[in-house]
Design a protein around this motif. Structure first.
Motif, mmCIF file in Angstrom:
data_model
loop_
_atom_site.group_PDB
_atom_site.id
_atom_site.type_symbol
_atom_site.label_atom_id
_atom_site.label_comp_id
_atom_site.label_asym_id
_atom_site.label_seq_id
_atom_site.Cartn_x
_atom_site.Cartn_y
_atom_site.Cartn_z
ATOM 1 N N LYS A 174 0.835 -1.197 0.000
ATOM 2 C CA LYS A 174 0.000 0.000 0.000
ATOM 3 C C LYS A 174 0.876 1.255 0.000
ATOM 4 O O LYS A 174 2.038 1.223 0.401
ATOM 5 C CB LYS A 174 -0.926 0.003 1.215
ATOM 6 C CG LYS A 174 -2.018 -1.063 1.157
ATOM 7 C CD LYS A 174 -2.995 -0.931 2.323
ATOM 8 C CE LYS A 174 -4.128 -1.937 2.188
ATOM 9 N NZ LYS A 174 -5.128 -1.828 3.285
ATOM 10 N N GLN B 259 -2.887 5.993 0.924
ATOM 11 C CA GLN B 259 -3.950 5.240 0.253
ATOM 12 C C GLN B 259 -5.132 4.953 1.171
ATOM 13 O O GLN B 259 -6.284 4.986 0.737
ATOM 14 C CB GLN B 259 -3.360 3.936 -0.278
ATOM 15 C CG GLN B 259 -4.304 3.035 -1.025
ATOM 16 C CD GLN B 259 -3.588 1.779 -1.522
ATOM 17 O OE1 GLN B 259 -2.368 1.677 -1.506
ATOM 18 N NE2 GLN B 259 -4.361 0.799 -1.973
ATOM 19 N N LYS C 296 -3.942 5.453 -6.852
ATOM 20 C CA LYS C 296 -3.729 4.610 -5.677
ATOM 21 C C LYS C 296 -3.412 5.448 -4.449
ATOM 22 O O LYS C 296 -4.006 5.232 -3.382
ATOM 23 C CB LYS C 296 -2.600 3.623 -5.966
ATOM 24 C CG LYS C 296 -2.292 2.638 -4.834
ATOM 25 C CD LYS C 296 -1.240 1.615 -5.273
ATOM 26 C CE LYS C 296 -0.867 0.672 -4.134
ATOM 27 N NZ LYS C 296 0.083 -0.387 -4.539
ATOM 28 N N ARG C 297 -2.494 6.406 -4.563
ATOM 29 C CA ARG C 297 -2.115 7.189 -3.380
ATOM 30 C C ARG C 297 -3.237 8.122 -2.928
ATOM 31 O O ARG C 297 -3.310 8.483 -1.743
ATOM 32 C CB ARG C 297 -0.830 7.974 -3.639
ATOM 33 C CG ARG C 297 -0.922 9.121 -4.603
ATOM 34 C CD ARG C 297 0.398 9.868 -4.724
ATOM 35 N NE ARG C 297 0.354 10.893 -5.744
ATOM 36 C CZ ARG C 297 -0.186 12.097 -5.576
ATOM 37 N NH1 ARG C 297 -0.719 12.434 -4.410
ATOM 38 N NH2 ARG C 297 -0.195 12.981 -6.555
#
Length: 487
Positions: free
Chosen positions: A161, A165, A432-433
């Motif tokens: 991860k 996120q 994603k972030r």
């Protein structure tokens, strides 16, 4: 007693180290075999070994070829591009989010990244043998640790991860951080959290920032400006916006140009002549025609007409206005087999071997966008807008400074990030972030938006597929490596 033998060759396997006797393109090599201690008794061997680490970025799984190349993976897995009906089917599974531990499209980076790390660690392993001293030694260590940090960063953002996120991301499982040269290590485990891995990346880059002294003429080796820029990237992913601003401004202070409007197309056409234009490029992976690393082949091939594997999404293509220099620099609209496509030709080159150009790993424009986003999230909207307008001035032939505030300003920053860094291994990781889902437009592959749309249109923000699978071969070789969930 057996002696360890080092092969000075770009084709070296993991257990060897590539010591290139190169000029600027890192493409010439010697085939001398000699004991490691003898090879590393010469100061120039350290430089050659480091160049071997740089060369590893051009291996399969990083930027070589098409299937699983990082030049396309962040776009294949997001909303920027879609497969054409006339392509060969490369990266097709990844575009459908069919990630698996035995498919190199999403697993190839794992081994490729640790190969780069191994070669950087080889240099560090021999650093205290008394051959180097003073500033020369410190610079070599800085460069090797920065290369090591880059590869670890690419690995952790793909297979773990990203700190911003989700609320549990920092304490979730990270990756193995290799700090010793041990290419056959089969006891390593993923015993660090994401936060701990980021701390090690930052420690390596911070050492590099304090000790690196070289200023490479073609940006094929790391410089202080590049290290500052990398720190801005890592701190942005880590959610540390004060340090994102700090190191972003330091990088822009040393390299203020974000590529002028006049030079923008030229930086992508590196093979058009003897004089190379590197305006706004902080670090690039050099790529000479003799190496035949056809990075652009991931998008299309000239046969002789352009045949594309993937084309730009129709709605995204139209986000580039006629006044935007990036539209003509990134795309070519042309027929293939009687059908019109908006081909992605950012890496096609101009006047030399098709698709063989350097890979821009880090540009000042990204650093500016990192810094602008961090300014906004730190409550300094005025500075964020100033930086955003600086970028837009160099991308639009007709430009009026923007006056956005609030959410509209953040949206504008993120829009320019998507437009600027398309096809540069960014989009998947930005979504994603930010904890966002993938939502594709549903448009088809032809230039007018008709044709065949993507098979899968969405990926939820909470899906475990945002963490790519560890290759099954790595787990078979070392059962201590934990697989990611649901693979």
């Amino acid at each position: 007693m057996k002696k360890n033998i080092i092969k000075i060759s770009l084709a070296a396997l993991t257990v060897f180290v590539s010591l290139t006797s190169c000029e600027r393109n890192l493409d010439q090599f010697s085939s001398i075999n000699e004991p490691v201690d003898q090879a590393m008794s010469r100061p120039e061997s350290f430089r050659q070994a480091l160049d071997g680490a740089y060369t590893s970025f051009k291996g399969a799984g990083y930027y070589s070829g098409d299937n699983g190349s990082q030049i396309i993976m962040a776009d294949v897995t997001s909303d920027n591009i879609l497969r054409t009906a006339s392509g060969r089917g490369s990266n097709f599974a990844a575009s459908n989010f069919e990630f698996s531990s035995d498919n190199s499209q999403t697993t190839g980076l794992f081994n490729a990244g640790y190969l780069v790390i191994s070669r950087a660690n080889f240099v560090l392993e021999h650093l205290n043998n008394g051959v180097l001293s003073g500033a020369q030694k410190a610079n070599i260590e800085a460069e090797a640790r920065a290369i090591r940090a880059i590869a670890h960063f690419d690995l952790v953002r793909a297979y773990s991860k990203i700190p911003t996120q989700s609320t549990d991301a920092k304490t979730s499982i990270g990756i193995y951080y290799a700090e010793k040269y041990n290419p056959l290590n089969n006891t390593a485990s993923r015993d660090l959290t994401v936060e701990q891995v980021y701390n090690k990346i930052i420690a390596d880059l911070s050492f590099a920032a304090d000790n690196i002294t070289q200023n490479d003429i073609d940006n094929g080796r790391l410089s202080k400006a590049a290290i500052y820029g990398l720190l801005s990237r890592v701190y942005l992913y880590n959610g540390d916006y004060a340090n994102t601003v700090k190191f972003g401004e330091l990088a822009l202070g040393l390299s203020p140009s974000i590529t002028s409007l006049d030079n923008f197309t030229r930086i992508w056409k590196e093979n058009e002549g003897i004089t190379k234009i590197n305006d706004g490029v902080l670090f690039q992976v050099l790529n000479a025609p003799a190496e035949l690393v056809t990075v652009g082949a991931a998008y299309n091939q000239a046969v002789p007409k352009l045949r594309s594997e993937f084309v730009v999404d129709y709605d995204f293509y139209n986000a580039y206005t006629i006044a935007d220099i990036r539209r003509s620099a990134y795309f070519t609209t042309d027929l293939y087999s009687g059908k019109m496509y908006n081909h992605i030709t950012k890496y096609s080159g101009n006047g030399g071997p098709s698709n063989i150009v350097p890979i821009k790993y880090l540009r000042s424009a990204e650093v500016l966008l990192n810094t602008a986003e961090a300014y906004y999230k730190s409550g300094n909207s005025a500075s964020a807008l100033t930086l955003l307008n600086k970028l837009r001035k160099e991308r639009y032939s007709s430009f009026t400074p923007g006056i956005e505030t609030g959410q509209a300003l953040l949206d504008a920053i993120l829009k320019e990030r998507r437009l600027e860094l398309a096809f540069e291994n960014d989009r998947w990781y930005t979504l994603k972030r930010l904890g966002l889902s993938v939502q594709r437009s549903g448009k088809g592959d032809l230039s007018n938006g008709t044709g065949v749309p993507a098979i899968v249109q969405t990926l939820a923000a909470g899906s475990t597929k945002w963490q790519w699978p560890i290759p099954v071969t790595a787990i078979q070789a070392n059962p201590n490596i934990k697989q990611n969930d649901n693979y």
